[in-house]
Write a protein that holds these residues in place. Structure first.
Motif, short mmCIF file in Angstrom:
data_model
loop_
_atom_site.label_atom_id
_atom_site.label_comp_id
_atom_site.label_asym_id
_atom_site.label_seq_id
_atom_site.Cartn_x
_atom_site.Cartn_y
_atom_site.Cartn_z
N LEU A 241 -32.02 -44.58 136.12
CA LEU A 241 -33.38 -45.10 136.31
C LEU A 241 -33.48 -46.03 137.51
CD1 LEU A 241 -34.68 -45.72 132.68
CD2 LEU A 241 -34.82 -43.67 134.09
N ASN A 242 -32.44 -46.83 137.75
CA ASN A 242 -32.46 -47.68 138.94
C ASN A 242 -32.47 -46.84 140.21
OD1 ASN A 242 -32.54 -50.56 138.28
ND2 ASN A 242 -30.65 -50.19 137.15
N ARG A 243 -31.74 -45.75 140.20
CA ARG A 243 -31.75 -44.85 141.36
C ARG A 243 -33.12 -44.19 141.54
NH1 ARG A 243 -26.26 -41.81 142.91
NH2 ARG A 243 -24.75 -43.38 142.28
N ALA A 244 -33.82 -44.02 140.43
CA ALA A 244 -35.15 -43.41 140.48
C ALA A 244 -36.23 -44.41 140.85
CB ALA A 244 -35.47 -42.77 139.13
N GLU B 205 -37.07 -37.32 138.45
CA GLU B 205 -36.72 -36.09 139.16
C GLU B 205 -35.33 -35.61 138.75
OE1 GLU B 205 -37.12 -36.14 143.38
OE2 GLU B 205 -39.05 -37.19 143.31
N LYS B 206 -35.23 -34.32 138.53
CA LYS B 206 -33.99 -33.71 138.03
C LYS B 206 -32.80 -33.98 138.97
CE LYS B 206 -34.80 -29.67 136.52
NZ LYS B 206 -35.11 -28.24 136.59
N GLU B 207 -33.02 -33.91 140.27
CA GLU B 207 -31.93 -34.08 141.22
C GLU B 207 -31.40 -35.51 141.20
OE1 GLU B 207 -29.00 -33.16 143.81
OE2 GLU B 207 -30.27 -31.83 142.63
N ILE B 208 -32.28 -36.48 140.98
CA ILE B 208 -31.84 -37.88 140.88
C ILE B 208 -30.95 -38.05 139.66
CG2 ILE B 208 -32.63 -40.24 140.44
CD1 ILE B 208 -35.11 -39.63 142.11
N THR B 209 -31.38 -37.47 138.54
CA THR B 209 -30.58 -37.53 137.31
C THR B 209 -29.22 -36.89 137.50
OG1 THR B 209 -32.63 -37.37 136.02
CG2 THR B 209 -30.57 -36.94 134.85
N ARG B 210 -29.22 -35.71 138.09
CA ARG B 210 -27.98 -34.95 138.27
C ARG B 210 -26.99 -35.71 139.15
NH1 ARG B 210 -25.28 -31.97 141.44
NH2 ARG B 210 -26.71 -32.29 143.17
N LYS B 211 -27.47 -36.24 140.28
CA LYS B 211 -26.59 -36.93 141.21
C LYS B 211 -26.06 -38.23 140.62
CE LYS B 211 -26.09 -38.36 146.00
NZ LYS B 211 -26.74 -38.55 147.32
N ALA B 212 -26.91 -38.98 139.93
CA ALA B 212 -26.49 -40.25 139.34
C ALA B 212 -25.42 -40.04 138.27
CB ALA B 212 -27.69 -40.98 138.74
N LEU B 213 -25.59 -39.01 137.46
CA LEU B 213 -24.60 -38.73 136.41
C LEU B 213 -23.26 -38.29 137.00
CD1 LEU B 213 -26.68 -36.96 133.61
CD2 LEU B 213 -25.52 -39.17 133.48
#
Length: 501
Positions: free
Chosen positions: A129-132, A321-329
């Motif tokens: 969430l911080n990345r988002a 956004e899906k890409e933000i979630t994917r990259k952060a994980l």
């Protein structure tokens, strides 16, 4: 200062003083420890398992408090204002929310409950969430974190007053969302009774914290966990867990599910394991009604996938956004949770918080999916706790490990050797374990004896940087011990090579 009338909004009580006068009384602060009381303070007498706050009412009075919230009526001086309530813990929860201006109503609160996974999931949520661009704080076992500010917490879920105080500080510092661990003890003791939860997450459930000073039965433990889903607007549940339906049946919020084995709103398929020098990871495909997407997490095993699915479910609900979630994980790590130390080039050393039978079994069985020679575990058990946990730990390690090094883990006032002897009862073959009560020496021994391809698990301490001995927290860093000993071992090997050549 806050007017007493405002603090007591929506609190049912009787008093020795006419409540019409309360609007003229201003409270400097609320305290549930008499030692913190000063002039203008309100003292709340909490009843605990071993300590009754009513015993400290007169100490609070001597320090300047004149307003007292009590469960039991006590004869006091004429200038003492007594607020009598049915349960002081529930009252403290509501009064704390009122005192700090009900900050949780202005924050997006995500609560995570379950036996395992709470710390990892809350931290992963914060990372994503911080990345988002959603300023997110964390409250849990590792402490409180937001905007590069940290604070140590005594309990996984702090007392209600501390919780609302932290919410207020976060809100005043621009935090928009809070990802927090909600322990069964926190629910049982009404610490989150007046927290405005937007999302509640259920990870899994297995017998733990059952005992005289915790939950009397497993049924009570389950009831407490399920309560979170009556306090939230939206629930996210691991449908694969055997108790998932029991949680759903008790929930009053709408529910979405995640899983691997059963049909769910968010599912993982095509699971593959990977390993490198400083991480053990897993690849999987995340499947929803709308899409299939590749994910990677640098944490091993099926339980790590469940943690990731919970986070993905939250992000979908919040529209990240899906890409933000994917990259952060892909990059997310949590201190002391399957933490790989790249200290030896020929062996894998892992620090993990596993401190009961279920969590230890999870990590040891997970490591079976990764190529290794011997599996060595260094562990003990906390002093002053149920002996059942010692048996569980011993039963698991004796079965899953090639070698165990039995040692101390926060023995407190108990003799470490008594704890170790209790664990050792699980071993039929004495060649499968070594006893070393000094935890530093036990870790050093494990590093020295590591061979090519070995995996060493230092279990129980995780994020903790102390040893609790006779009531005192003594600084203790497993990471430093491992790295210092590894340097000595590698230097010795280099010297041997030079002599041989």
């Amino acid at each position: 200062m806050v007017k007493l009338t405002r603090i007591l909004e929506d609190v049912s009580f009787t008093s020795n003083t006419d409540s019409k006068d309360f609007n003229d009384i201003e409270i400097v602060d609320i305290a549930y420890s008499s030692l913190k009381c000063q002039k203008g303070y309100m003292f709340v007498a909490l009843k605990g398992e071993t300590v009754d706050g009513h015993k400290y009412v007169f100490d609070a009075y001597s320090r300047g408090a004149r307003v007292f919230v009590l469960q039991d009526d006590i004869e006091m001086a004429d200038d003492a204002i007594k607020i009598i309530v049915e349960d002081t813990r529930i009252a403290l929860s509501k009064m704390s929310a009122n005192y700090f201006g009900n900050p949780s109503k202005s924050l997006k609160i995500i609560g995570v409950t379950g036996t395992k996974g709470k710390t990892t999931i809350t931290n992963y949520i914060s990372e994503v969430l911080n990345r988002a661009g959603i300023n997110t704080g964390v409250i849990g076992t590792n402490g409180t974190f937001y905007n590069n500010i940290s604070e140590t917490t005594v309990n996984t879920t702090p007392e209600s007053y501390e919780l609302h105080r932290i919410f207020r500080k976060m809100l005043d510092n621009g935090v928009e969302c809070v990802s927090m661990e909600v322990s069964s003890g926190g629910l049982q003791r009404y610490r989150v009774e007046h927290v405005d939860f937007d999302i509640a997450i259920f990870t899994n459930l297995s017998p733990d914290h059952i005992g005289p000073k915790e939950h009397p039965t497993f049924e009570n433990y389950l009831e407490c966990k399920a309560k979170l889903f009556t306090l939230a607007k939206h629930g996210i549940i691991n449908i694969d867990d055997k108790y998932a339906q029991a949680i759903i049946d008790k929930a009053t919020c709408d529910i979405k599910t995640f899983g691997i084995e059963k049909q769910a709103d968010v599912m993982a398929t095509d699971i593959k394991y990977s390993k490198d020098l400083d991480s053990l990871g897993v690849n999987f495909v995340c499947k929803t009604k709308e899409s299939k997407d590749d994910f990677y997490i640098c944490s091993p095993g099926v339980f790590s996938i469940y943690n990731a699915l919970a986070v993905i479910s939250v992000c979908r609900y919040l529209g990240v956004e899906k890409e933000i979630t994917r990259k952060a994980l892909t990059e997310a790590k949590v201190c002391g949770r399957v933490e790989v130390l790249s200290a030896l080039p020929y062996a894998t050393i892992i620090i993990d918080y596993a401190h009961n039978g279920v969590s230890l079994e999870n990590i040891l069985k997970t490591l079976e999916y990764y190529d290794h020679n011997r599996l060595i575990c260094v562990f003990g058990s906390v002093g002053g706790r149920t002996e059942i946990r010692r048996k569980e730990l011993g039963d698991v390690a004796s079965k899953e490990c090639d070698l165990s090094i039995l040692t101390s883990d926060n023995p407190d006032f108990e003799d470490p050797m008594q704890i170790i002897n209790d664990i050792a009862k699980s071993y039929d073959d004495k060649s499968k374990y070594i006893v070393e009560p000094d935890r530093e020496k036990a870790i050093q021994l494990a590093v020295r004896m590591a061979q090519e391809g070995d995996m060493i698990v230092l279990a129980g301490k995780g994020h903790e940087t102390y040893q609790l001995i006779e009531g005192v927290k003594i600084p203790f860093s497993e990471r430093d011990i491992v790295r210092d000993e590894a340097k000595k071992v590698l230097a010795g090997r280099e010297q041997q090579v030079m002599v041989t050549n």
